[in-house]
Design a protein around this motif. Sequence first.
Motif, PDB file in Angstrom:
ATOM      1  N   ALA A 171       0.781  -0.652  -0.263  1.00 17.89           N
ATOM      2  CA  ALA A 171       0.179  -0.147  -0.070  1.00 17.89           C
ATOM      3  C   ALA A 171       1.292   1.565  -0.277  1.00 17.89           C
ATOM      4  CB  ALA A 171      -0.990   0.143   1.006  1.00 17.89           C
ATOM      5  N   LYS A 172       2.291   1.397   0.734  1.00 25.68           N
ATOM      6  CA  LYS A 172       3.087   2.407   0.573  1.00 25.68           C
ATOM      7  C   LYS A 172       4.023   2.871  -0.082  1.00 25.68           C
ATOM      8  CE  LYS A 172       7.434   2.929   2.376  1.00 25.68           C
ATOM      9  NZ  LYS A 172       8.173   2.464   2.846  1.00 25.68           N
ATOM     10  N   LEU A 173       3.925   1.432  -1.165  1.00 21.30           N
ATOM     11  CA  LEU A 173       4.175   1.897  -2.799  1.00 21.30           C
ATOM     12  C   LEU A 173       3.497   2.594  -3.263  1.00 21.30           C
ATOM     13  CD1 LEU A 173       6.524  -1.429  -2.168  1.00 21.30           C
ATOM     14  CD2 LEU A 173       8.104   0.601  -2.411  1.00 21.30           C
ATOM     15  N   LEU A 174       2.551   1.335  -3.830  1.00 18.61           N
ATOM     16  CA  LEU A 174       1.178   2.192  -4.191  1.00 18.61           C
ATOM     17  C   LEU A 174       1.216   3.587  -4.263  1.00 18.61           C
ATOM     18  CD1 LEU A 174      -0.376  -0.698  -4.635  1.00 18.61           C
ATOM     19  CD2 LEU A 174       1.385  -0.500  -6.203  1.00 18.61           C
ATOM     20  N   ALA A 175       1.184   3.945  -2.780  1.00 16.30           N
ATOM     21  CA  ALA A 175       0.710   5.324  -2.855  1.00 16.30           C
ATOM     22  C   ALA A 175       1.827   6.720  -3.002  1.00 16.30           C
ATOM     23  CB  ALA A 175       0.626   5.658  -1.405  1.00 16.30           C
ATOM     24  N   GLU A 176       3.052   5.810  -3.082  1.00 16.04           N
ATOM     25  CA  GLU A 176       3.720   6.575  -3.482  1.00 16.04           C
ATOM     26  C   GLU A 176       3.464   6.802  -4.984  1.00 16.04           C
ATOM     27  OE1 GLU A 176       7.736   5.372  -1.991  1.00 16.04           O
ATOM     28  OE2 GLU A 176       7.173   5.601  -0.285  1.00 16.04           O
ATOM     29  N   ARG A 177       3.900   5.240  -5.733  1.00 22.49           N
ATOM     30  CA  ARG A 177       3.171   5.849  -7.073  1.00 22.49           C
ATOM     31  C   ARG A 177       2.602   6.543  -7.684  1.00 22.49           C
ATOM     32  NH1 ARG A 177       6.202   5.090 -11.882  1.00 22.49           N
ATOM     33  NH2 ARG A 177       4.559   4.472 -13.353  1.00 22.49           N
ATOM     34  N   SER A 178       1.113   6.390  -6.995  1.00 25.76           N
ATOM     35  CA  SER A 178      -0.027   6.933  -7.593  1.00 25.76           C
ATOM     36  C   SER A 178       0.113   8.702  -7.421  1.00 25.76           C
ATOM     37  CB  SER A 178      -0.986   6.874  -6.641  1.00 25.76           C
ATOM     38  OG  SER A 178      -0.676   7.097  -5.493  1.00 25.76           O
ATOM     39  N   ARG A 179       0.671   9.842  -6.450  1.00 25.08           N
ATOM     40  CA  ARG A 179       0.966  10.737  -5.726  1.00 25.08           C
ATOM     41  C   ARG A 179       1.940  11.233  -6.879  1.00 25.08           C
ATOM     42  NH1 ARG A 179       4.352  10.103  -1.127  1.00 25.08           N
ATOM     43  NH2 ARG A 179       6.189   9.745  -2.196  1.00 25.08           N
ATOM     44  N   GLY A 180       1.619  10.645  -8.367  1.00 23.41           N
ATOM     45  CA  GLY A 180       2.117  11.354  -9.246  1.00 23.41           C
ATOM     46  C   GLY A 180       4.338  11.373  -9.888  1.00 23.41           C
ATOM     47  N   SER A 181       4.423  11.063  -8.510  1.00 23.91           N
ATOM     48  CA  SER A 181       6.204  11.467  -8.195  1.00 23.91           C
ATOM     49  C   SER A 181       6.586  10.674  -9.190  1.00 23.91           C
ATOM     50  CB  SER A 181       6.761  10.989  -7.014  1.00 23.91           C
ATOM     51  OG  SER A 181       8.190  10.986  -7.286  1.00 23.91           O
ATOM     52  N   THR A 182       7.413  10.448  -9.947  1.00 25.72           N
ATOM     53  CA  THR A 182       8.553   9.599 -10.791  1.00 25.72           C
ATOM     54  C   THR A 182       9.436   8.289  -9.528  1.00 25.72           C
ATOM     55  OG1 THR A 182      10.296  10.831 -11.062  1.00 25.72           O
ATOM     56  CG2 THR A 182       7.909  11.441 -12.848  1.00 25.72           C
ATOM     57  N   GLY A 183       9.072   9.193  -9.061  1.00 23.23           N
ATOM     58  CA  GLY A 183      10.656   8.832  -7.467  1.00 23.23           C
ATOM     59  C   GLY A 183      12.063   9.042  -8.158  1.00 23.23           C
TER      60      GLY A 183
END
Length: 157
Positions: A99-111
């Motif tokens: 859930a944490k990894l998918l939330a980071e991904r969905s924020r729009g941040s490319t990381g």
Amino acid sequence: MPPLALSLSTGEAILIIVLVALPISLATFVLGAGNALKQIGKGQFAVEFETDLPQRASDGPPAGSGQAREAEIRQMLEAKAYRQRARGETPVDVEAELAKLLAERSRGSTGADPGLAEEVRQLVVARNERRMRQGKEPLDIDEEVERQLQELENLGQ
């Protein structure tokens, strides 16, 4: 009158043979090389990769879909938890980590790595300067950087 004897020296015979054989071998090579190049990597010992298979033959969801990404992330987290459990450590909570990894991904941040992002930004700025010298409309720098980083991120898919 004696019959005319045709006498060739060894050098002349070799020269005639070469001049006759050269066009024949050249034609054979030109006509056969195209086929030979198409056959490279084929045959009974060829290695087949998943990318060689038609898309309909794959078992799971399409490779670019969010479901496939989520399934792969879940598999990696489950493997990590299994290894930690085998070593006697406290395993990660797969669902919470997912859930944490998918939330980071969905924020729009490319990381993306900050250094990479800065390098892409410099390239976009240079491209904008070139476009303006050519009389073209400049690009929105932040939007273009984000697009470039998304493209780079999606190269492995």
